[in-house]
Each structure stands twice: as C-alpha cells, then as structure tokens.
Design an enzyme around this catalytic site. Structure first.
Site, PDB file in Angstrom:
ATOM      1  N   LYS A   1       0.830  -1.212   0.000  1.00  0.00           N
ATOM      2  CA  LYS A   1       0.000   0.000   0.000  1.00  0.00           C
ATOM      3  C   LYS A   1       0.862   1.258   0.000  1.00  0.00           C
ATOM      4  O   LYS A   1       0.627   2.191  -0.778  1.00  0.00           O
ATOM      5  CB  LYS A   1      -0.915   0.015   1.223  1.00  0.00           C
ATOM      6  CG  LYS A   1      -1.731   1.304   1.360  1.00  0.00           C
ATOM      7  CD  LYS A   1      -2.453   1.383   2.683  1.00  0.00           C
ATOM      8  CE  LYS A   1      -1.622   2.007   3.767  1.00  0.00           C
ATOM      9  NZ  LYS A   1      -1.582   3.498   3.679  1.00  0.00           N
ATOM     10  N   ASN A   2       1.853   1.296   0.880  1.00  0.00           N
ATOM     11  CA  ASN A   2       2.648   2.512   1.034  1.00  0.00           C
ATOM     12  C   ASN A   2       3.494   2.818  -0.197  1.00  0.00           C
ATOM     13  O   ASN A   2       3.896   3.975  -0.395  1.00  0.00           O
ATOM     14  CB  ASN A   2       3.525   2.417   2.273  1.00  0.00           C
ATOM     15  CG  ASN A   2       2.725   2.483   3.556  1.00  0.00           C
ATOM     16  OD1 ASN A   2       1.660   3.092   3.596  1.00  0.00           O
ATOM     17  ND2 ASN A   2       3.211   1.856   4.614  1.00  0.00           N
TER      18      ASN A   2
ATOM     19  N   CYS B   1      -5.148   8.809   8.955  1.00  0.00           N
ATOM     20  CA  CYS B   1      -5.379   8.339  10.318  1.00  0.00           C
ATOM     21  C   CYS B   1      -4.818   9.323  11.339  1.00  0.00           C
ATOM     22  O   CYS B   1      -3.748   9.904  11.134  1.00  0.00           O
ATOM     23  CB  CYS B   1      -4.710   6.974  10.534  1.00  0.00           C
ATOM     24  SG  CYS B   1      -5.523   5.618   9.669  1.00  0.00           S
TER      25      CYS B   1
ATOM     26  N   ARG C   1       1.170  15.292  12.327  1.00  0.00           N
ATOM     27  CA  ARG C   1       1.742  14.886  11.044  1.00  0.00           C
ATOM     28  C   ARG C   1       1.934  16.116  10.152  1.00  0.00           C
ATOM     29  O   ARG C   1       1.223  16.315   9.170  1.00  0.00           O
ATOM     30  CB  ARG C   1       0.846  13.842  10.361  1.00  0.00           C
ATOM     31  CG  ARG C   1       0.524  12.658  11.248  1.00  0.00           C
ATOM     32  CD  ARG C   1      -0.477  11.706  10.629  1.00  0.00           C
ATOM     33  NE  ARG C   1       0.154  10.771   9.725  1.00  0.00           N
ATOM     34  CZ  ARG C   1      -0.511   9.790   9.089  1.00  0.00           C
ATOM     35  NH1 ARG C   1      -1.800   9.658   9.247  1.00  0.00           N
ATOM     36  NH2 ARG C   1       0.128   8.967   8.282  1.00  0.00           N
TER      37      ARG C   1
ATOM     38  N   ASP D   1       4.130   0.750  12.205  1.00  0.00           N
ATOM     39  CA  ASP D   1       2.859   0.216  11.725  1.00  0.00           C
ATOM     40  C   ASP D   1       2.536  -1.158  12.296  1.00  0.00           C
ATOM     41  O   ASP D   1       1.407  -1.638  12.149  1.00  0.00           O
ATOM     42  CB  ASP D   1       2.863   0.136  10.191  1.00  0.00           C
ATOM     43  CG  ASP D   1       2.593   1.487   9.543  1.00  0.00           C
ATOM     44  OD1 ASP D   1       2.303   2.441  10.277  1.00  0.00           O
ATOM     45  OD2 ASP D   1       2.663   1.577   8.305  1.00  0.00           O
TER      46      ASP D   1
ATOM     47  N   ARG E   1      -8.959   0.342   4.393  1.00  0.00           N
ATOM     48  CA  ARG E   1      -8.032   1.304   3.799  1.00  0.00           C
ATOM     49  C   ARG E   1      -6.733   0.642   3.356  1.00  0.00           C
ATOM     50  O   ARG E   1      -6.119   1.081   2.383  1.00  0.00           O
ATOM     51  CB  ARG E   1      -7.696   2.404   4.808  1.00  0.00           C
ATOM     52  CG  ARG E   1      -8.747   3.483   4.971  1.00  0.00           C
ATOM     53  CD  ARG E   1      -8.189   4.636   5.766  1.00  0.00           C
ATOM     54  NE  ARG E   1      -6.925   5.049   5.194  1.00  0.00           N
ATOM     55  CZ  ARG E   1      -5.904   5.549   5.882  1.00  0.00           C
ATOM     56  NH1 ARG E   1      -5.997   5.680   7.187  1.00  0.00           N
ATOM     57  NH2 ARG E   1      -4.791   5.905   5.279  1.00  0.00           N
TER      58      ARG E   1
END
Length: 419
Positions: A22-23, A117, A122, A305, A397
């Site tokens: 995903k990243n 999230c 951030r 994560d 997600r």
C-alpha cells in the site's frame, strides 16, 4: 456501517499470499503522472486508499483504469488541472504526493491539506522545506497548500527528521528539476526504494535510495513503463504476528524476507519459530510467547505500523513487556479497546507497560485507525467468545481481502451489517 464478528480460539494454519505494498502504491500511482505517456502498474491492492487516490486523479481529468486483478493503467496526457481540493483529499494522507508530482512537472499545484489516520501530529513542514529549497514559492491559506515555480533547480536538502513522506515527495519534485538534488537524512523504507525504482524505470536518475543520502540528477522528460509493486511488508508482518498469537503454523508467501528481519528477530526472541524460504516465511508457535521490549524506529528498525498488532500479542505473553513508540505520539488508542478485552496495560508517556495474561475475552470494540483495526482483529482471533469490531473502514483502507485470507487460514469470522 458494517461490523466484523470473530469467534476466537481457532488456530491459523496454511498458506497466505501477500498483496502489493500500500505505502508504495500510493506514491507510484501519482508518480506515473510525471511520464509523457501511459504506464502500467501491476500487483496493486484493491483497497479503499487506492480507490480514493484513483478517484482524485480521475477528478483531475486523468484516465485511470483499474481491474480487480491488480493492474492499473494510467494515461497522464488527459490531465486538465493542477488542483486537488475535493473532499476526497482530506480522507487520504498520501494525497500529498500529488504536490511533488504536479510541482515537478507543471510548476504549480493547489491541494487541500491532506488527511489520514489520527496517530499524532503529522506536519508537512519538511515537504515544504524541500520544495522551497528547489526554488518553489509555497503558501498555505484556508486549508489549501499552493506551490509555484517557473523552474525547479537541484539543491542539497537536509531533513530535520527522518520523514518517509518528505523523502518521497522531494524525489518526485526533483526528478525533472535542473541539476542535482541531494536528500540528506533520507528515509530508507522499502517503499522509498520501490518508488525510486519506478522513477528510474521511467527514465529518471535516482541513486542511493535505501541509504540515508539520495541523489537525483534531473532529466528532461520521463516515459511510461510497466512496473510491479513490491509485496506489502506490513501486511506480511501482520500475518506473522497473527500466526504467533493463535499458536498457529502459517506460511506467508510472495514476500521479501529481508524487509521483515526486524519482525522475525522480535518474534524469535519471544520464542516463536520463524523460517525463511526464498520468497516466503513460515511462522510456527505452540506456546505462550515470552515477554520482550519493543521500540519502534525508522527502517530497518521495528516498524511503527506493527506496534499495535504486536502489542496485542504481548498482552498474552508470559511476564511484563515494554513497548516504546518513538515515531507517533498518539498511536496507543487501541490500548483502551484491548483493555475492554481484559488486557492489562499502563501508558506512561510513549511507553506501554503490558502485563501478560493467559487469554483475552471478547468485547465490542472500535477500530480507531488502520493498524489499530488489524490489531483488534488479532485480539478477536485469540479472545474467548465473540468479538465485534466496528469502524471497518479503517481496515479496508490498507488490507486487501483481509478477512477472507484469514478465513482461508481457519479463522472463524464474518462481516455483517451494523444495527
């Protein structure tokens, strides 16, 4: 609204294949806009983050085709604006990669402040610092970031903190800039390397990705290419932890074991058996794990994560464990949820003191973010009784076909409509 119902106690056994990262994907798809023709991206996970990003791109006039087999075809020539201010931008943190891409190729961009999230502060200050070092003028007003430059010029950019997002965004902006850009104190994560490899596949000149110094020699233009995304390190680690938690025997396939070394080492320290087989690992456990200390760090350290999933595993370990979250200051929201299931945890600033118990007990819980959702699924797998998990939008997600993969390993779970 949907809920996940999990009947705990089943031992996970069998084989599971890991989806594309995903990243990496959320950086690669915008990067394809830097090319002057069509690119084909393979092994793209069918998850809501990807669907949102594709819809944002389509809203800008870009032609994007996505099939359920994981292939995305992007034609950037149909783009009709350099603006992304729709509500979808606020749902996706990675939408900020459009800043670097549009600024780098067209010299201008307007984008809403990105969402994502809520796991701590951030900021995008390091992104903006990088763009300004390349010669852009950046302003922020009424929640919209605007960046403009007649021409970008290579520069040496020192990141004050190791930031994956800023590293990638500066790379995206710099590949078409004039001269050489050097990113010092760059992030080393596997998806940083994968995005750099994709850029090079399109004709860019990026060197040093995977080290703390990345050099980008600007080129005149980029062309489309066909590229396969790397396996998802975090999904693989989630299945490894789930196998250990359920005292299971699971082979996690289609992975890069080197990306998982910190997870494998920590599981083995806990008494879990981990064996590597080329592009797979086998995780086996038949007893309660031992207590350990876990500290999250930038790659190649233990990934933030996976802090939430391993916290659940430690909640049923023998003895008292410590978890130190050094990356995100608000990443313990899942603790209140697993405490409803009987977990004994105390939070002291960024340290979680976890006193292991023999077994969790089922309770209604709510996912507060993506990885917290995965952690609660693992908690449900090992709890006594039927656990109900709400806010499944977070799990969707970042995990492709998550519950079906677990069901195929023997988990007893189903998704239902909420009352």
């Amino acid at each position: 609204m949907e809920r996940l119902l999990i009947t705990g106690g089943a031992r996970l056994e069998g084989e599971v294949s890991v989806s594309g990262a995903k990243n990496a994907v959320v950086g690669i798809l915008p990067a394809a806009l830097l090319a002057n023709d069509v690119s084909v991206i393979e092994k793209v996970p069918y998850i809501s983050d990807v669907l949102i990003l594709i819809n944002i791109m389509r809203d800008m006039g870009i032609k994007v085709d996505f099939d359920r087999k994981g292939k995305v075809v992007i034609d950037p020539t149909s783009i009709n604006c350099c603006e992304a201010t729709c509500d979808m931008v606020n749902e996706l943190r990675a939408s900020y990669y459009l800043m670097g891409v549009l600024l780098g190729k067209y010299g201008k961009v307007r984008i809403s402040y990105p969402g994502g999230c809520e796991i701590g502060e951030r900021p995008v200050d390091q992104h903006i610092k990088g763009f300004e070092s390349l010669g852009a003028k950046v302003t922020m007003k009424h929640g919209v970031i605007t960046a403009e430059a007649d021409r970008l010029y290579g520069s040496e950019i020192y990141l004050d903190v190791v930031s994956v997002g800023a590293t990638i965004n500066i790379m995206l902006a710099a590949v078409l800039a004039e001269g050489t850009t050097t990113i010092v104190n760059a992030a080393k994560e596997p998806h940083v390397v994968d995005i750099a490899n994709f850029l090079n596949c399109m004709g860019a000149n990026v060197k040093g990705a995977g080290t703390d110094t990345i050099r980008i020699n600007g080129v005149e233009s980029l062309h489309g290419c066909t590229y396969m995304v790397i396996p998802d390190q975090i999904e693989a680690g989630t299945f490894m932890i789930a196998a250990a938690a359920t005292k299971g025997d699971v082979v996690i396939k289609d992975i890069i074991p080197k990306h998982l070394e910190s997870i494998s080492a920590k599981l083995m320290e806990m008494g879990v058996k981990v064996r590597e087989y080329g592009d797979a690992v086998r995780v086996t456990s038949d007893s309660r794990p031992k207590s350990v200390t876990v500290k999250t760090l930038p790659y190649p350290g233990f990934p933030t994560d996976l802090q939430q999933p391993i916290s659940v595993l430690l909640s049923v370990a023998e003895g008292t464990s410590l978890v130190v979250e050094s990356v995100w200051e608000a990443r313990y929201k899942h603790i209140e949820e697993i405490k409803k299931m009987g977990a004994k945890v105390k939070i002291e600033d960024r340290v979680a003191v976890i006193e292991g118990i023999e077994r969790l007990s089922a309770a209604p819980v709510i996912a507060t973010d993506l990885r917290a959702g995965a952690a609660l699924v693992i908690a449900g797998l090992i709890a006594e009784g039927e656990t109900k998990i709400g806010n499944l939008k977070y799990i969707d997600r970042g995990y492709e076909n998550f519950e079906n993969k677990l069901i195929e390993l023997g988990a007893q779970m189903r998704r239902i409509k909420a009352d």
